[in-house]
Design an enzyme around this catalytic site. Structure first.
Site, mmCIF file in Angstrom:
data_model
loop_
_atom_site.group_PDB
_atom_site.id
_atom_site.type_symbol
_atom_site.label_atom_id
_atom_site.label_comp_id
_atom_site.label_asym_id
_atom_site.label_seq_id
_atom_site.Cartn_x
_atom_site.Cartn_y
_atom_site.Cartn_z
ATOM 1 N N SER A 136 -76.406 -38.566 35.813
ATOM 2 C CA SER A 136 -76.714 -39.415 34.676
ATOM 3 C C SER A 136 -75.830 -40.653 34.792
ATOM 4 O O SER A 136 -74.600 -40.532 34.804
ATOM 5 C CB SER A 136 -76.418 -38.658 33.381
ATOM 6 O OG SER A 136 -76.557 -39.509 32.272
ATOM 7 N N LYS A 162 -80.821 -40.332 36.781
ATOM 8 C CA LYS A 162 -81.162 -40.626 35.383
ATOM 9 C C LYS A 162 -80.404 -41.868 34.985
ATOM 10 O O LYS A 162 -79.194 -41.961 35.200
ATOM 11 C CB LYS A 162 -80.783 -39.430 34.511
ATOM 12 C CG LYS A 162 -80.570 -39.706 33.038
ATOM 13 C CD LYS A 162 -80.515 -38.389 32.280
ATOM 14 C CE LYS A 162 -79.506 -38.418 31.161
ATOM 15 N NZ LYS A 162 -79.400 -37.099 30.494
ATOM 16 N N LYS A 164 -79.554 -44.537 31.797
ATOM 17 C CA LYS A 164 -79.597 -44.678 30.349
ATOM 18 C C LYS A 164 -80.293 -45.978 30.001
ATOM 19 O O LYS A 164 -80.093 -46.998 30.676
ATOM 20 C CB LYS A 164 -78.169 -44.688 29.794
ATOM 21 C CG LYS A 164 -77.439 -43.371 29.971
ATOM 22 C CD LYS A 164 -77.930 -42.324 28.980
ATOM 23 C CE LYS A 164 -77.094 -41.056 29.065
ATOM 24 N NZ LYS A 164 -77.547 -40.037 28.101
ATOM 25 N N ASP A 189 -83.097 -42.068 29.964
ATOM 26 C CA ASP A 189 -82.666 -41.381 28.738
ATOM 27 C C ASP A 189 -82.321 -42.432 27.689
ATOM 28 O O ASP A 189 -81.426 -43.259 27.887
ATOM 29 C CB ASP A 189 -81.444 -40.500 29.040
ATOM 30 C CG ASP A 189 -81.010 -39.645 27.850
ATOM 31 O OD1 ASP A 189 -81.638 -39.750 26.771
ATOM 32 O OD2 ASP A 189 -80.038 -38.878 27.995
ATOM 33 N N GLU A 214 -86.321 -39.279 28.369
ATOM 34 C CA GLU A 214 -85.588 -38.317 27.543
ATOM 35 C C GLU A 214 -85.311 -38.903 26.159
ATOM 36 O O GLU A 214 -84.838 -40.039 26.039
ATOM 37 C CB GLU A 214 -84.279 -37.985 28.274
ATOM 38 C CG GLU A 214 -83.481 -36.844 27.674
ATOM 39 C CD GLU A 214 -82.235 -36.535 28.514
ATOM 40 O OE1 GLU A 214 -82.191 -36.904 29.714
ATOM 41 O OE2 GLU A 214 -81.306 -35.934 27.967
ATOM 42 N N ASP A 239 -84.094 -33.710 24.045
ATOM 43 C CA ASP A 239 -82.672 -33.351 24.131
ATOM 44 C C ASP A 239 -82.148 -33.123 22.710
ATOM 45 O O ASP A 239 -82.203 -32.008 22.187
ATOM 46 C CB ASP A 239 -81.917 -34.476 24.889
ATOM 47 C CG ASP A 239 -80.401 -34.295 24.949
ATOM 48 O OD1 ASP A 239 -79.865 -33.376 24.313
ATOM 49 O OD2 ASP A 239 -79.728 -35.116 25.629
ATOM 50 N N LYS A 263 -78.668 -27.857 26.502
ATOM 51 C CA LYS A 263 -77.217 -28.004 26.537
ATOM 52 C C LYS A 263 -76.615 -26.847 25.762
ATOM 53 O O LYS A 263 -76.976 -26.620 24.597
ATOM 54 C CB LYS A 263 -76.799 -29.338 25.902
ATOM 55 C CG LYS A 263 -77.177 -30.547 26.724
ATOM 56 C CD LYS A 263 -76.719 -31.834 26.070
ATOM 57 C CE LYS A 263 -77.131 -33.030 26.914
ATOM 58 N NZ LYS A 263 -76.963 -34.311 26.173
ATOM 59 N N GLY A 291 -75.704 -32.331 30.384
ATOM 60 C CA GLY A 291 -74.244 -32.365 30.426
ATOM 61 C C GLY A 291 -73.694 -33.174 29.271
ATOM 62 O O GLY A 291 -74.406 -33.972 28.653
HETATM 63 O O1 OSB Z 1 -77.917 -37.558 26.376
HETATM 64 O O2 OSB Z 1 -77.624 -36.377 28.099
HETATM 65 C C1 OSB Z 1 -77.160 -37.108 27.208
HETATM 66 C C2 OSB Z 1 -73.431 -37.694 27.862
HETATM 67 C C3 OSB Z 1 -72.947 -37.672 26.577
HETATM 68 C C4 OSB Z 1 -73.821 -37.518 25.530
HETATM 69 C C5 OSB Z 1 -75.186 -37.373 25.760
HETATM 70 C C6 OSB Z 1 -75.682 -37.359 27.057
HETATM 71 C C7 OSB Z 1 -74.785 -37.557 28.109
HETATM 72 C C8 OSB Z 1 -75.208 -37.656 29.497
HETATM 73 C C9 OSB Z 1 -74.180 -37.374 30.555
HETATM 74 O O3 OSB Z 1 -76.297 -38.053 29.861
HETATM 75 C C10 OSB Z 1 -74.406 -36.106 31.266
HETATM 76 C C11 OSB Z 1 -73.221 -35.787 32.122
HETATM 77 O O4 OSB Z 1 -73.077 -36.403 33.171
HETATM 78 O O5 OSB Z 1 -72.410 -34.916 31.725
HETATM 79 MG MG MG Z 2 -79.882 -36.940 26.765
#
Ligand code: OSB
Ligand code: MG
Length: 369
Positions: A136, A162, A164, A189, A214, A239, A263, A291
């Site tokens: 991510s 992924k 953001k 995402d 996402e 999510d 998660k 994560g």
């Molecule tokens: O939306 O998946 C998410 C990190 C913090 C809060 C929300 C998200 C995330 C990530 C990071 O996308 C995932 C990771 O690398 O741990």
């Molecule tokens: Mg997410």
């Protein structure tokens, strides 16, 4: 099994690179580690709440209070038949799944150690020996920086990227990335940054054959996602809005998405994560492990979870070094050149704790006996 004591420790861990989502930029984590103690054995968990109540309602401070004043007193001194009892004992606490889940996961880890098992075996996983990994990548200061990061992650073997997105960093950036990397497995995402009024805008993303988008809409919405999914070719992955197996059932019934990210913290621990996994599996909805910028314990728990059979898509669980100069476990989590993590057969979560380092970065400790 009877838990005699629960110890909470707050760790201060600076990230090697800031992580930016549509809701905030994080430079340093404040992570709560949970130790549950019984008959000379300890089980370990990690509370995945962020530093601010922006991803969900929880944050480090609230999670500390809930874990200390509500979760721990309902667990300590109780006779457990199985770690799965922990969920029921704290289920009437409304919300605060991450605080509940961090303690619950520690009890599963303890049970695995008592039974001489690796955690993945204890939870009924083990469908695969290697976990497929994606990364991510947060919002960057420039598209050039994003491209550089993607190149580095692909060179390390990661199986999907992924990125953001948020209003102002979406269609045009995705177009540039897609043009530069026409063949990679790519997804976006949004962390709830849009509304149905943005449907036509989001529809433009269909052109880029993303694996999924996402959580485009509100953190607590299912109905609008169903309406949006009907209008998009791209699969929606849920999510934030899926906090229980029941909500997953409802989302699937309404066709609010075609994929779900699970998660551990968001759903309150292994018991609910497994139920959610099973609901999705029965409906033909693939899942992957999300994560929360975890330190080693949470990362190891995610790896165990991702060995359940319906975790068929690459998740967000990646190498420790992407987050930390030094992790709290030994060895650190590493990936193969094929972008996988090989599961370990050691007891419990499968790695050694670096107690000395953990002590150095602990800024608060409290015990409930
Ligand atoms: O939306 O998946 C998410 C990190 C913090 C809060 C929300 C998200 C995330 C990530 C990071 O996308 C995932 C990771 O690398 O741990
Ligand atoms: Mg997410």
């Amino acid at each position: 099994m009877k838990i005699e004591r629960i110890v909470l420790r707050q760790l201060k861990m600076p990230l090697v690179h800031f992580f930016e989502t549509s809701f905030s930029r994080t430079y340093s984590r404040d992570i709560i580690i949970v130790e549950v103690v019984s008959e000379g054995l300890s089980g370990w968990g990690e509370i995945t709440a962020g530093e601010n109540p922006f991803y969900n309602e929880e944050w480090t401070e609230s999670a500390w209070l809930i874990a200390r004043d509500y979760v721990a007193p309902r667990i300590v001194g109780r006779e457990f038949q199985s770690a799965s009892d922990a969920d029921g004992l704290t289920h009437h606490i409304r919300g605060h799944n991450m605080a509940r889940g961090g303690v619950e996961a520690a009890i599963w880890d303890l049970q695995a150690r008592r039974n001489g098992n690796p955690l993945w075996k204890e939870i009924g996983g083990g469908a695969r020996r290697e976990i497929p990994c994606g990364v991510s990548i947060g919002i960057q200061d420039s598209v050039g920086q994003l491209i550089e990061k993607i190149e580095r992650e692909l060179a390390d073997g990661y199986q999907r990227i992924k990125m953001k997105i948020k209003p102002g960093w979406d269609v045009d950036v995705v177009r540039e990335i897609r043009t530069k990397f026409p063949a990679i497995r790519l997804m976006a995402d949004a962390n709830s940054a849009y509304t149905l009024a943005d449907t036509a805008h989001l529809k433009q993303l269909d052109e880029f054959y993303l694996m999924m988008i996402e959580q485009p809409l509100a953190h607590d919405d299912i109905i609008d996602h169903a309406e949006l999914q009907q209008k998009l070719d791209t699969a929606i992955c849920l999510d934030e809005c899926i906090r229980s197996a029941h909500q997953a059932e409802q989302a699937i019934r309404l066709k609010a998405g075609r994929i779900i990210n699970i998660k551990l913290g968001r759903v309150g621990g292994f018991s609910e994560a497994i139920r959610l996994h099973n609901v999705c599996q029965a409906s033909g909805i693939p899942v992957w492990c999300g994560g929360m910028l975890e330190a080693g314990i949470g990362r190891a728990h995610n790896i165990a979870l991702a060995t359940l059979p319906n975790f068929t898509l690459p998740g967000d669980v990646s190498a420790s070094k992407r987050y930390w100069k030094r992790d709290i476990i030994l060895p650190e989590v590493e990936t193969t050149s094929q972008g996988t993590i090989v599961i370990r057969d050691e007891l419990g979560f499968g790695y050694e704790l670096d107690h000395d380092f953990m002590k150095q970065i602990t800024i608060r400790t409290e015990a409930v006996s």
